[in-house]
Design a protein around this motif. Structure first.
Motif, PDB file in Angstrom:
ATOM      1  N   ASP A 312       0.853  -1.182   0.000  1.00  0.00           N
ATOM      2  CA  ASP A 312       0.000   0.000   0.000  1.00  0.00           C
ATOM      3  C   ASP A 312       0.892   1.237   0.000  1.00  0.00           C
ATOM      4  OD1 ASP A 312      -1.712   2.066   0.447  1.00  0.00           O
ATOM      5  OD2 ASP A 312      -2.576   1.282   2.294  1.00  0.00           O
ATOM      6  N   SER A 314       0.421   4.215   0.633  1.00  0.00           N
ATOM      7  CA  SER A 314       0.214   5.158   1.739  1.00  0.00           C
ATOM      8  C   SER A 314       0.821   4.662   3.044  1.00  0.00           C
ATOM      9  CB  SER A 314      -1.288   5.401   1.948  1.00  0.00           C
ATOM     10  OG  SER A 314      -1.933   4.206   2.401  1.00  0.00           O
ATOM     11  N   MET A 315       1.261   3.386   3.061  1.00  0.00           N
ATOM     12  CA  MET A 315       1.763   2.809   4.307  1.00  0.00           C
ATOM     13  C   MET A 315       2.925   3.614   4.867  1.00  0.00           C
ATOM     14  SD  MET A 315       1.400   0.348   6.509  1.00  0.00           S
ATOM     15  CE  MET A 315       0.455  -0.913   5.651  1.00  0.00           C
TER      16      MET A 315
END
Length: 555
Positions: A312, A314-315
């Motif tokens: 991901d 955005s992690m």
């Protein structure tokens, strides 16, 4: 309260600033309460003889400016003994229930009262007057390793504010070993969290960083790796939490308990920063990260992810800092992390042992149990827990024995001795292997991050056998890149019939001559130092990138 402010006929209790409604029924008949008035503080103090101050055990008094003002006014000041180190003989110290005896003693002796009043004024002048400012500032600059402005050069003289402002400019930092001194700021405790990898890579990288931090940092370890005993053996405090497969529970239940354990560790050890080394931050850690935004959260994330591995994007933005260890084969890194490097701090390759930290050849050979005069090869093909090299390993050893090479059959330090021990080899658990490199002439090793970079930057000719299990990083690309660079050979597990050929080439003078020429061009700086400094600077920084409310612990 009635003990500290006794209801005596010859004593009046004067209070400026009012009292809470709930304690009004509890106060004595001799109380005189007036509202607060900033302009009336000197007049209020001048109408007193004693100043009595006891604070709750649930409250930490940062300094006590009101106490200092009372002492400067010449009042006999009665305090809790916890203030003794600060106010020394300028005050009188007792427990609340002893206040009446202290008052009566001074009321009965005007000489003692006057002497104590003078002692209060003298103490404030000696420790807290404005004439002390230049000396205190000079000491502060010195403790911080800063060059004092010219206005502070003469101790005891009044400070010219304009001259001080004009002369300060940018302070010059006097560095120790590459970093500023911070003795006044206190130590920061950092929790290193390592997941349970196939090998020992995660804990090795974290220890490499921890062992290069300044004395201002105090490392503590929490790991799911059975290598916790190795961490402890190197002198680090460590706690071990078994992984979900180890104890046969579901991932969901394990993450729930891990979050509780991690939060308990953070609180018990008064942690300032958490450093996490793993490919994927798991839910239990992210849960604590969300609950404790007041901490500094650092993700150590290596590259060379296989394209089949998702992430991901955005992690990484959930962490305050993402550090990516340097990768020798970075030109061929086309995984997901190669597109997510904005805001990531890249450092040189992170290794536990510096080249100058090796044993001499004689010492290393003695420890390994080999003759330093002969050729020595180490066969280290990893834990083999998720990748089968059972056919390749005996072929490699057979090829080495035919050339009269002394063979160290390296086993995982945490694993039992092999049952399939091959005659003519010395089976030995070695960690860290790089410490013994001066007695090693050839490595036959997997191409995991640590093993690969230890050999490349340690100047050791190597045959790299990549672990090609689906969950692993791109070890085959690393091995092929080393071969194309003339800094190693690639031997895949399926190429059993090529084992003798690879060994023949690795031991040839032509290959070794070319190898030495290329290896001499490599300039190595250990990224563990760079990572340690980046984490330390974060730990000592003042956060201005979020509202104060977002920085307060939510437990």
């Amino acid at each position: 309260m009635r003990a500290a402010y006794p209801d005596l006929g010859n004593v009046q209790v004067k209070v400026m600033g009012g009292v809470p409604d709930q304690i009004v029924p509890l106060i004595g008949a001799n109380w005189n309460i007036s509202p607060y008035s900033n302009s009336g503080v000197p007049q209020f103090l001048n109408r007193l003889d004693f100043y009595v101050f006891f604070h709750s055990r649930q409250w930490v008094e940062a300094f006590g400016i009101g106490i200092a003002e009372a002492m400067a006014s010449g009042l006999v000041t009665i305090l809790d003994p916890s203030f003794r180190d600060l106010f020394e003989d300028g005050a009188v110290y007792c427990r609340p229930e002893e206040t009446t005896n202290v008052l009566e003693r001074f009321l009965a002796s005007p000489e003692a009262f006057n002497a104590q009043s003078a002692a209060a004024r003298t103490l404030v002048e000696k420790k807290f007057s404005t004439s002390r400012y230049p000396e205190r500032m000079r000491a502060l600059y010195d403790e911080l390793g800063l060059s004092s402005p010219p206005a502070l050069a003469t101790v005891g003289k009044a400070v010219d504010a304009d001259a001080f402002s004009a002369s300060s400019g940018r302070a010059t930092v006097r560095s120790g070993p590459g970093r500023p001194q911070r003795s006044l700021m206190g130590r920061r405790r950092v929790l290193f969290v390592a997941t349970n990898g196939i090998g020992l890579g995660h804990i090795t990288r974290l220890m490499a960083i921890a062992e290069r931090m300044s004395p201002d940092m105090e490392p503590v370890f929490l790991t799911m790796s059975a290598g916790s005993s190795i961490i402890e053996a190197r002198g680090h405090p460590v706690d071990y939490i078994p992984s979900a497969p180890k104890i046969g529970v579901t991932d969901d239940s394990w993450n729930e308990v891990f979050a509780q354990e991690l939060l308990a560790a953070v609180e018990a050890f008064a942690i300032n920063s958490v450093v996490f080394d793993s490919n994927h931050p798991f839910p239990g850690l992210l849960k604590v990260l969300a609950a404790r935004p007041d901490l500094n959260w650092v993700w150590i994330r290596r590259g060379m992810w296989a394209s089949r591995h998702g992430l991901d994007p955005s992690m990484q933005h959930r962490f305050d800092m993402v550090i990516e260890p340097g990768e020798f084969a970075a030109d061929e890194d086309h995984g997901i992390t190669a597109q997510l490097r904005a805001g990531v701090i890249g450092v040189s390759p992170i290794l536990l042992v510096d080249n100058d930290g090796r044993l001499s050849r004689a010492e290393a050979a003695s420890a390994l149990g080999v003759d330093p005069a002969g050729l020595v090869a180490v066969v280290q093909l990893g834990s083999e827990r998720n990748f089968d090299v059972s056919r390749l390993r005996p072929a490699i050893i057979d090829g080495l024995l035919k050339h009269g090479v002394q063979i160290i059959d390296a086993v995982n330090p945490l694993a039992p001795k092999r049952e399939d021990h091959i005659g003519g080899t010395v089976q030995k658990a070695i960690y860290p292997i790089a410490r013994y490199f001066n007695a090693v002439d050839l490595m036959i090793t997997n191409a995991g991050y640590n093993s690969f970079h230890e050999s490349i930057y340690g100047g050791i000719p190597a045959i790299f056998v990549p672990n090609e299990a689906p969950e692993m990083d791109e070890q085959a690309i690393r091995a092929a890149y080393a071969q194309s660079s003339g800094l190693g050979l690639c031997l895949r597990a399926v190429d059993v019939e090529r084992a003798h050929e690879a060994i023949e080439l690795a031991l040839s003078e032509d290959f070794l001559t070319q190898y030495r020429m290329r290896a001499a061009r490599i300039v190595f700086a250990n990224g563990a130092r760079e990572a340690a400094l980046a984490i330390e600077e974060l730990a000592f920084s003042v956060r201005t990138d979020r509202a104060l409310g977002g920085s307060i612990a939510r437990v």
